[in-house]
Design a protein around this motif. Structure first.
Motif, short mmCIF file in Angstrom:
data_model
loop_
_atom_site.label_atom_id
_atom_site.label_comp_id
_atom_site.label_asym_id
_atom_site.label_seq_id
_atom_site.Cartn_x
_atom_site.Cartn_y
_atom_site.Cartn_z
N PHE A 198 0.84 -1.19 0.00
CA PHE A 198 0.00 0.00 0.00
C PHE A 198 0.88 1.24 0.00
O PHE A 198 1.72 1.43 0.86
N ARG A 237 -2.07 3.72 -3.14
CA ARG A 237 -3.01 2.67 -3.58
C ARG A 237 -2.25 1.36 -3.41
O ARG A 237 -1.08 1.36 -3.04
N ASP A 238 -2.89 0.24 -3.70
CA ASP A 238 -2.19 -1.03 -3.68
C ASP A 238 -1.38 -1.17 -4.97
O ASP A 238 -1.94 -1.11 -6.07
N ASP A 297 -9.22 8.01 3.35
CA ASP A 297 -9.91 6.99 2.57
C ASP A 297 -9.34 5.60 2.83
O ASP A 297 -10.06 4.60 2.75
N ARG A 298 -8.04 5.50 3.11
CA ARG A 298 -7.41 4.20 3.37
C ARG A 298 -6.38 4.40 4.48
O ARG A 298 -5.48 5.23 4.35
N ILE A 338 -3.96 2.35 7.61
CA ILE A 338 -3.43 1.14 8.24
C ILE A 338 -2.90 1.52 9.61
O ILE A 338 -2.09 2.45 9.74
N ALA A 379 -1.10 6.37 6.01
CA ALA A 379 -2.18 6.89 5.17
C ALA A 379 -1.54 7.71 4.05
O ALA A 379 -0.34 7.57 3.76
#
Length: 357
Positions: free
Chosen positions: A81, A84-85, A277-278, A280, A296
């Protein structure tokens, strides 16, 4: 009021080494050849390998490839990540027997599946140098091209699909471990700055091991390590270390982001909003104290210069010092794959240690 501007203006090297990997014993045997294989007669006549080290070319019998493709490809195309991934590898069929097969065999990273009797296995098996006991993984170099790494998955006859299924987790871990080792070796092409690490330990109570190409400065009790080579408009890697004392009760996400925001506002030259939004989050123990890691994406606010990138912020409690450290790592690499840089950021973050108390 300080003006805000776009990311702009640093400097990464550890000699490449041999990495050792441990694997489960038992039915599965692994022959991992990590050292360079000595040149043999005729090796100098091999063509130079081509292509990307992160592209895996798979050669297998067509019927076996049909049976294992849906499982093998996602297992090897692991992701990191960033914003994005991002895939660390791409997997492509070697088109066994097809018109492109000879051309594809010259690419740098080959994965071949088959039994010891399969003809496409023979040139690589000849380099293993000792008897094989399927199911088994082996790895050799310079089979069809110089500078090429070939991974063999040697299967038992009549049980090929089950053999691939059994060995696939070990193959994936092997590729992942070697990918990470290469990323770290590239970072330390410039030697690690051990002198700076000692200075930090002696004078400030912590260590952080960065390549000697990084610049270093302090403002108040904020330590900033930065590499913006070759051009800050193209690539920036930065670490910031500071602390607070006494250690307050357990730090929540909002408190951590507020602390980071104060550092960004007071000591960075441009704003970094946090995109939620994403996210960890991880908690662990380091040096006998708890750590909290938050990853992030940062981005400039609307109407500012359009810039963004990943960041990893970590708190480390050092009970003997009565300090809670904040270590903030961020990356600016527009238009580039970022997964290798993220592994490098994590390596430097993991080098942080408290050294007093």
């Amino acid at each position: 009021m300080r003006s805000r501007r776009s990311p702009s203006g640093a400097r990464g090297r550890k000699p490449p080494g041999t990495c050792r990997f441990r694997w489960p014993c038992g039915k599965i045997h692994l022959l991992l050849v990590t050292a360079l294989i000595p040149a043999v007669a005729g090796c100098e006549r091999l063509p130079l390998s081509l292509g990307d080290e992160n592209s895996i070319i798979v050669t297998a019998a067509p019927e076996l490839w049909t049976d294992v493709e849906a499982t093998l490809v996602p297992a090897l195309e692991r992701t990191v990540f960033t914003v994005r991934d991002e895939k660390t590898f791409t997997v492509t069929s070697g088109d066994l027997g097809g018109e492109n097969w000879v051309r594809l065999r010259r690419l740098k990273r080959q994965l071949i599946l088959g039994t010891a009797a399969d003809p496409w296995m023979e040139p690589a098996l000849a380099k293993v140098g000792e008897p094989v006991t399927p199911p088994q993984i082996a790895q050799v170099e310079n089979v069809w091209a110089r500078g090429q790494v070939v991974t063999l998955v040697i299967l038992e006859e009549g049980d090929e699909v089950a053999g691939v299924t059994e060995l696939l987790p070990s193959v994936a871990e092997l590729y992942d471990s070697q990918f990470r080792a290469r990323a770290i070796a590239r970072m330390f092409i410039t030697e690690p700055d051990t002198a700076l690490s000692r200075k930090l330990a002696e004078e400030h109570g912590f260590t952080l091991l960065v390549p000697a190409v990084y610049s270093y400065r302090t403002v108040d009790s904020v330590h900033i390590f930065r590499n913006d080579n070759p051009d800050p408009s193209e690539l920036i890697r930065q670490f910031t270390v500071t602390w607070q004392l006494p250690v307050q009760p357990e730090l929540g996400t909002e408190d951590l982001l507020a602390w980071r925001a104060r550092i960004v506002d007071g000591y960075y030259n441009y704003p970094q909003n946090v995109n939620l939004d994403r996210v960890i989050e991880k908690r662990a123990i380091l040096n006998g104290g708890p750590t909290f890691t938050y990853q992030a994406v940062w981005e400039n606010p609307p109407n500012e210069y359009p810039a963004a990138g990943p960041f990893i912020t970590r708190t480390v409690d050092c009970p003997g010092q009565g300090r809670r450290y904040l270590v903030d790592a961020w990356l600016y690499a527009p238009g580039r794959d970022k997964y290798e840089y993220m592994i490098q950021l994590e390596q430097i973050l993991d080098s942080f240690r408290c050294t007093r108390g």
